[in-house]
Write an enzyme that holds these catalytic residues in place. Structure first.
Site, mmCIF file in Angstrom:
data_model
loop_
_atom_site.group_PDB
_atom_site.id
_atom_site.type_symbol
_atom_site.label_atom_id
_atom_site.label_comp_id
_atom_site.label_asym_id
_atom_site.label_seq_id
_atom_site.Cartn_x
_atom_site.Cartn_y
_atom_site.Cartn_z
ATOM 1 N N TYR A 16 0.854 -1.188 0.000
ATOM 2 C CA TYR A 16 0.000 0.000 0.000
ATOM 3 C C TYR A 16 0.894 1.244 0.000
ATOM 4 C CZ TYR A 16 -4.094 -2.848 1.344
ATOM 5 O OH TYR A 16 -5.113 -3.773 1.388
ATOM 6 N N PHE A 48 -14.010 -4.718 -0.242
ATOM 7 C CA PHE A 48 -15.038 -4.101 -1.091
ATOM 8 C C PHE A 48 -16.430 -4.347 -0.500
ATOM 9 C CE2 PHE A 48 -12.041 -5.000 -4.926
ATOM 10 C CZ PHE A 48 -11.227 -3.948 -4.540
ATOM 11 N N LEU A 85 -18.839 -2.511 0.140
ATOM 12 C CA LEU A 85 -19.922 -1.737 -0.468
ATOM 13 C C LEU A 85 -19.934 -1.871 -1.985
ATOM 14 C CD1 LEU A 85 -19.631 1.455 1.754
ATOM 15 C CD2 LEU A 85 -21.282 -0.409 1.955
ATOM 16 N N GLY A 86 -19.149 -2.822 -2.518
ATOM 17 C CA GLY A 86 -19.056 -2.963 -3.964
ATOM 18 C C GLY A 86 -18.447 -1.710 -4.577
ATOM 19 N N GLY A 87 -18.530 -1.617 -5.899
ATOM 20 C CA GLY A 87 -18.233 -0.365 -6.580
ATOM 21 C C GLY A 87 -16.819 0.142 -6.515
ATOM 22 N N PRO A 94 -15.334 0.589 -11.759
ATOM 23 C CA PRO A 94 -16.566 0.934 -12.484
ATOM 24 C C PRO A 94 -17.425 -0.269 -12.850
ATOM 25 C CG PRO A 94 -14.733 2.241 -13.297
ATOM 26 C CD PRO A 94 -14.142 1.252 -12.346
#
Length: 314
Positions: free
Chosen positions: A71, A226, A228-230, A233
């Protein structure tokens, strides 16, 4: 290393209520809502803000932080080393299995071979300034989204775990986790002792229900990334779902808080590590641990269709 002596599982070592209540990770009691540090790289130009965000997370009850040497090519670990003190009792979880690749389709390249895993563990130890990493997640490349192994980067999990187990025996690793794996790989890995699994998973991408049930049965923490997804794109977004927006409006909270709250309600072994570089979003994410969903809301959310979370790399 995490401090000990917390008087109650409902509060952190400094007496702060645990966001989402208490969960367990590799023998440690931790808040069920923690913090994923990947987005701290966005504050590369404002070190003071990054350090303040980490300190604020601890003040709000975060005692589970997820990071990796790759990171920001060591930046995030360096920030954690400066901001988080042993007395804070924070379990800092790292991962191995990739190296930075800024010019690639994803900013990572596979680093799956045993000698690469050892080098990455050593790099995490050095950048965090510790003698032992409480938990190290092996980031496999078995499931979407994103990175895949090819050529000499296709390595049997048994060979990888042999190296990590050796480092655990040497005292450099406290516990071993897995990331981006299939149920079959997890079953092969169980004899090594697995503390947690990190896979891409959210209300709108629930293809890992079999894996989640296996983790519950084996007492393994489920730490979805992830959530919350997204993140890319092509991925579905939790906040786009009408059922999520309706629940948020009914309860006077945000769609993101509904998505996180659903995960906490969905299984008892869920630990969350939502990431952000914004103090307001940090506070909102942690507050999701207090959102209560009734039976009707849960039924409506459970009925949301699940879609694949893969990310095209072409």
């Amino acid at each position: 290393m995490p401090a000990t002596g917390t008087s109650s599982p409902g509060v952190t070592t400094s007496g702060v209520p645990r966001p989402g209540g208490a969960g367990r990770l590799a023998g440690h009691v931790v808040s069920r809502v923690g913090y994923g540090a990947m987005q701290l790289e966005r504050l590369r130009g404002d070190r003071a803000a990054a350090l303040a965000l980490l300190r604020r997370a601890v003040e709000l009850g975060v005692d589970h932080v997820d990071t990796a040497q790759f990171y920001g090519d060591g930046l995030v670990n360096d920030l954690i080393r400066e901001a988080i003190r042993p007395a804070d009792g924070v379990v800092v979880v790292t991962k191995v299995g990739a190296d930075p690749d800024p010019g690639g389709p994803l900013p990572l390249r596979p680093a799956q071979r045993p000698e690469q895993l050892r080098a990455s563990v050593e790099a995490n130890l050095e950048s965090l300034g510790v003698d032992q990493l409480p938990v190290v997640n092996l980031r496999r490349l078995d499931t979407p989204p994103g990175l895949r192994a090819q050529g000499d980067q296709v390595v049997d999990v048994e060979d990888q775990l042999a190296e990590l187990t050796a480092m655990r025996d040497e005292g450099k690793i406290g516990a071993i986790g897995l990331s981006a794996v299939t149920p079959a790989v997890l079953r092969r890995a169980l004899p090594a002792g697995i503390a947690c699994v990190q896979n891409s998973y959210s209300l709108v991408s629930r293809e890992d229900e079999e894996m989640l049930r296996l983790c519950v049965a084996e007492g393994i923490a489920w730490v979805p990334f992830f959530p919350l997804g997204g993140a890319f794109p092509a991925m579905p977004k939790v906040g786009d779902e009408p059922a999520v927006r309706a629940a948020a409006e009914s309860l006077g909270v945000t769609a993101a808080q509904i998505g996180l709250a659903w995960l906490l309600h969905h299984a008892p072994n869920v630990l969350l590590i939502p990431g952000t570089a914004d103090a307001g979003h940090l506070a909102a994410n942690l507050a999701a641990g207090g959102v209560r969903l009734d039976g009707a809301a849960l039924a409506a959310l459970d009925a949301v269709p699940s879609r694949p979370a893969d990310v095209p790399l072409g």
